[in-house]
Design a protein around this motif. Structure first.
Motif, PDB file in Angstrom:
ATOM      1  N   GLU A   4      46.333  -7.623  23.417  1.00  0.00           N
ATOM      2  CA  GLU A   4      45.635  -6.745  22.477  1.00  0.00           C
ATOM      3  C   GLU A   4      44.849  -5.665  23.212  1.00  0.00           C
ATOM      4  OE1 GLU A   4      46.248  -7.672  19.452  1.00  0.00           O
ATOM      5  OE2 GLU A   4      45.038  -6.346  18.269  1.00  0.00           O
ATOM      6  N   THR A   7      46.999  -3.284  24.849  1.00  0.00           N
ATOM      7  CA  THR A   7      47.811  -2.540  23.908  1.00  0.00           C
ATOM      8  C   THR A   7      47.047  -1.474  23.170  1.00  0.00           C
ATOM      9  OG1 THR A   7      48.874  -4.666  23.609  1.00  0.00           O
ATOM     10  CG2 THR A   7      49.618  -2.895  22.211  1.00  0.00           C
ATOM     11  N   MET A  17      53.759   0.120  20.209  1.00  0.00           N
ATOM     12  CA  MET A  17      54.144  -0.999  19.358  1.00  0.00           C
ATOM     13  C   MET A  17      53.111  -1.222  18.260  1.00  0.00           C
ATOM     14  SD  MET A  17      55.704  -4.583  20.699  1.00  0.00           S
ATOM     15  CE  MET A  17      54.221  -5.323  21.200  1.00  0.00           C
ATOM     16  N   TYR A  18      51.900  -0.780  18.513  1.00  0.00           N
ATOM     17  CA  TYR A  18      50.817  -1.021  17.574  1.00  0.00           C
ATOM     18  C   TYR A  18      50.291   0.292  17.035  1.00  0.00           C
ATOM     19  CZ  TYR A  18      50.739  -5.811  19.267  1.00  0.00           C
ATOM     20  OH  TYR A  18      51.078  -7.084  19.586  1.00  0.00           O
ATOM     21  N   LYS A  32      50.936  -4.236  13.963  1.00  0.00           N
ATOM     22  CA  LYS A  32      52.221  -3.849  14.545  1.00  0.00           C
ATOM     23  C   LYS A  32      52.793  -2.682  13.753  1.00  0.00           C
ATOM     24  CE  LYS A  32      54.358  -7.299  17.280  1.00  0.00           C
ATOM     25  NZ  LYS A  32      54.861  -8.652  17.238  1.00  0.00           N
ATOM     26  N   ARG A  33      53.368  -1.777  14.467  1.00  0.00           N
ATOM     27  CA  ARG A  33      53.888  -0.562  13.856  1.00  0.00           C
ATOM     28  C   ARG A  33      54.952  -0.884  12.795  1.00  0.00           C
ATOM     29  NH1 ARG A  33      54.015   4.695  16.240  1.00  0.00           N
ATOM     30  NH2 ARG A  33      55.364   6.017  14.987  1.00  0.00           N
ATOM     31  N   HIS A  35      55.260  -3.415  10.900  1.00  0.00           N
ATOM     32  CA  HIS A  35      54.687  -3.926   9.652  1.00  0.00           C
ATOM     33  C   HIS A  35      54.080  -2.780   8.866  1.00  0.00           C
ATOM     34  CE1 HIS A  35      53.968  -7.893  11.991  1.00  0.00           C
ATOM     35  NE2 HIS A  35      55.208  -7.789  11.585  1.00  0.00           N
TER      36      HIS A  35
END
Lengths: 115, 421
Positions: A4, A7, A17-18, A32-33, A35
């Motif tokens: 985390e 990221t 990714m996030y 998360k991207r 989602h």
């Protein structure tokens, strides 16, 4: 959760990714991207998967959605991933009635493709 | 006569996965009747499963053991197998912590079963307030059995002992249901055309007789907040009762034949009724509108045919705990699982002579009882509900349709909240 911290830096750039979802009262939620992109509205703001965003830092500001609603939305992302469709025991995600109506309206505003 | 609407290809409908069976023990004598399994029930906390085995006995099995047996020994499980006593992880020596099998001889043909708990079911409470007037020493789990001669016997589930004998009905007690709020109020529905309300915390005192049916009463069900009772019976009767004042709220008209089963959705916003007229109707209990019709015979029968012996009687209906699925049993040897927004089943399973069905407490398994005293289990179609549906259930648990209509929200959301999509 170690990833985390690293990221957060991974929220930058087109291949992140996030993404960061910011509520009206200033709370920041990192999701998360893939989602977040289930929302048509977010998709438009961020420019879809893999595309370079107008907003380079991959953040979306929700000026009308408070944290009590946005936090539930993020919880739903994890709930949906945790229990795939073939699982036979899916517990109920508790939603307090006080926020349920607000949540329902905001989800509709977000043009969510959740079925 | 088709079982599905013409546009549906029967072969494309998914078959449900069988989980197990509990077969009735072979009778020592060969009798044509008396073996029927008229009712199955799960305890509100999921600890026990009960079914009337026919020949006047009721068998109680600890549900988690039963599931484990199915997984370990394959799908067949004859009931006479030695009862395994698997102690629970946190056993501290109390009787309650070692769930045991019981076979109860009720002395007469058992027509109805219901579990009652002094602990309120979670779904019925929107806010977690415990307001029991009486606090029992330990949480009580009771089993009520309704018999052929009109008597109701109340048993303690943990010990298998008889606690109370309620005598007032003059005819078969066809259905029993406890209020889900833990108050141990029991309602019985009988062929003597009445329903009776009993207070088990007051030694089984009969509080009220509900009159209004002109004919046999087949079934009854409480709404999740315990404020409304639905009773259904012969001659197309579907009644809704206010359980604070014990008055009739309204009659729901629409069926063409005897109505034999009813069940509320977990948020109380929908009511499902099953009838011998080959249909299951989904109603809005707050205003009496019919929202969905689940047909079991196509083309749909004319009212005259529907009102007679059409070979396609629907015997039982049950709402799943996710509020999205409904299961129905009909005489065409099939169990159907429906979604409330589609008018054809999403899954089916073969079942001959099915009489009753019930979802398990967590909604993952459907149990169905048959004419020969056996029970069959299937995995229910499960999926993660949409966030919108979860919100809808949360709102509808506390808000009736009339209030929903007054909300200042866009009409599309209004329709969604009223289950009119």
């Amino acid at each position: 959760m170690d990833g985390e911290e690293k990221t957060c830096g991974g929220c930058e750039g087109p291949d992140a990714m996030y993404v960061k979802l910011i509520s009206s009262d200033g709370h920041e939620f990192i999701a998360k991207r893939e989602h977040a992109l289930t929302s048509g509205t977010i998709k438009t703001t961020l420019g879809g998967p893999g595309q370079s965003a107008v907003n380079e830092t991959n953040e979306v500001n929700f000026r009308e959605i408070p944290s009590r609603v946005l936090s539930k939305v993020c919880m739903y992302f994890m709930y949906k991933v945790r229990y795939p469709n073939s699982s036979t025991e899916v517990p109920e995600l508790p939603i307090a009635p006080e926020i349920a109506l607000e949540l329902l309206m905001d989800v509709s505003f977000l043009d969510w493709e959740i079925k | 006569m088709a079982s599905f609407p013409p546009r549906v290809n029967e072969k494309e409908i998914v078959r449900s996965r069988t989980i197990g069976e509990l077969l009735a023990p072979a009778a020592p004598f060969d009798k044509k009747c008396g073996r029927e399994n008229w009712t199955v029930a799960f305890a509100p906390d999921g600890s026990y499963f009960a079914w009337s085995q026919g020949h006047r006995t009721v068998k109680l099995v600890p549900w988690s053991q039963c599931l484990q047996n199915f997984l370990l020994h394959g799908t067949k499980n004859v009931t006479n197998s030695s009862s395994l006593r698997l102690p629970r992880q946190n056993s501290d020596g109390g009787q309650k912590n070692k769930p045991r099998e019981h076979i109860i001889d009720c002395g007469d043909i058992v027509w109805s079963l219901a579990f009652g708990s002094s602990v309120p079911e979670k779904q019925s409470r929107c806010v977690n307030i415990e307001w029991h007037r009486f606090r029992f020493g330990q949480d009580q789990l009771l089993l009520a059995t309704g018999l052929n001669n009109g008597r109701i016997k109340i048993w303690d589930v943990y010990t298998g002992k008889l606690l109370l004998n309620l005598v007032d009905h003059t005819e078969v007690v066809r259905d029993l249901t406890f209020a889900p709020d833990g108050s141990l109020i029991l309602v019985s529905a009988s062929r003597d055309k009445t329903l009776r309300v009993w207070d088990l915390k007051d030694d089984g005192n009969m509080m009220k007789v509900l009159r209004g049916h002109q004919n046999w009463v087949y079934s009854c069900a409480f709404s999740p907040d315990s404020s409304i009772l639905c009773s259904v019976g012969a001659s197309k009767a579907v009644f809704l009762w206010n359980m604070d004042k014990y008055t009739m709220i309204r009659k729901l008209e629409g069926h063409h034949h005897d109505v034999v089963a009813c069940d509320f959705s977990p948020d109380g916003a929908l009511l499902a009724t099953a009838s011998y007229d080959t249909r299951v109707y989904i109603w809005d209990p707050h205003n009496g509108d019919i929202l969905m019709e689940f047909g079991h015979l196509f083309p749909p029968p004319t009212p005259i045919f529907a009102g007679g012996a059409n070979d396609r009687w629907v015997r039982s209906v049950s709402f799943s705990h996710d509020g999205l699925h409904v299961a129905s049993l009909a005489d065409d040897k099939m169990v159907r699982f429906w979604r409330i927004d589609e008018d054809y089943p999403v899954q089916v399973a073969p079942l001959s002579n099915g009489l009753c069905c019930a979802f398990s407490t967590d909604g993952s398994v459907l149990a169905a009882g048959t004419h020969d005293g056996s029970v069959y289990f299937w995995a229910t179609p499960r999926q993660v509900p949409s966030l919108q549906h979860l919100c809808r259930m949360s709102v509808r648990r506390v808000m009736p349709t009339q209030e929903v209509q007054e909300l200042p929200i866009p009409s599309k959301l209004l329709e969604f909240l009223s289950y009119r999509i």
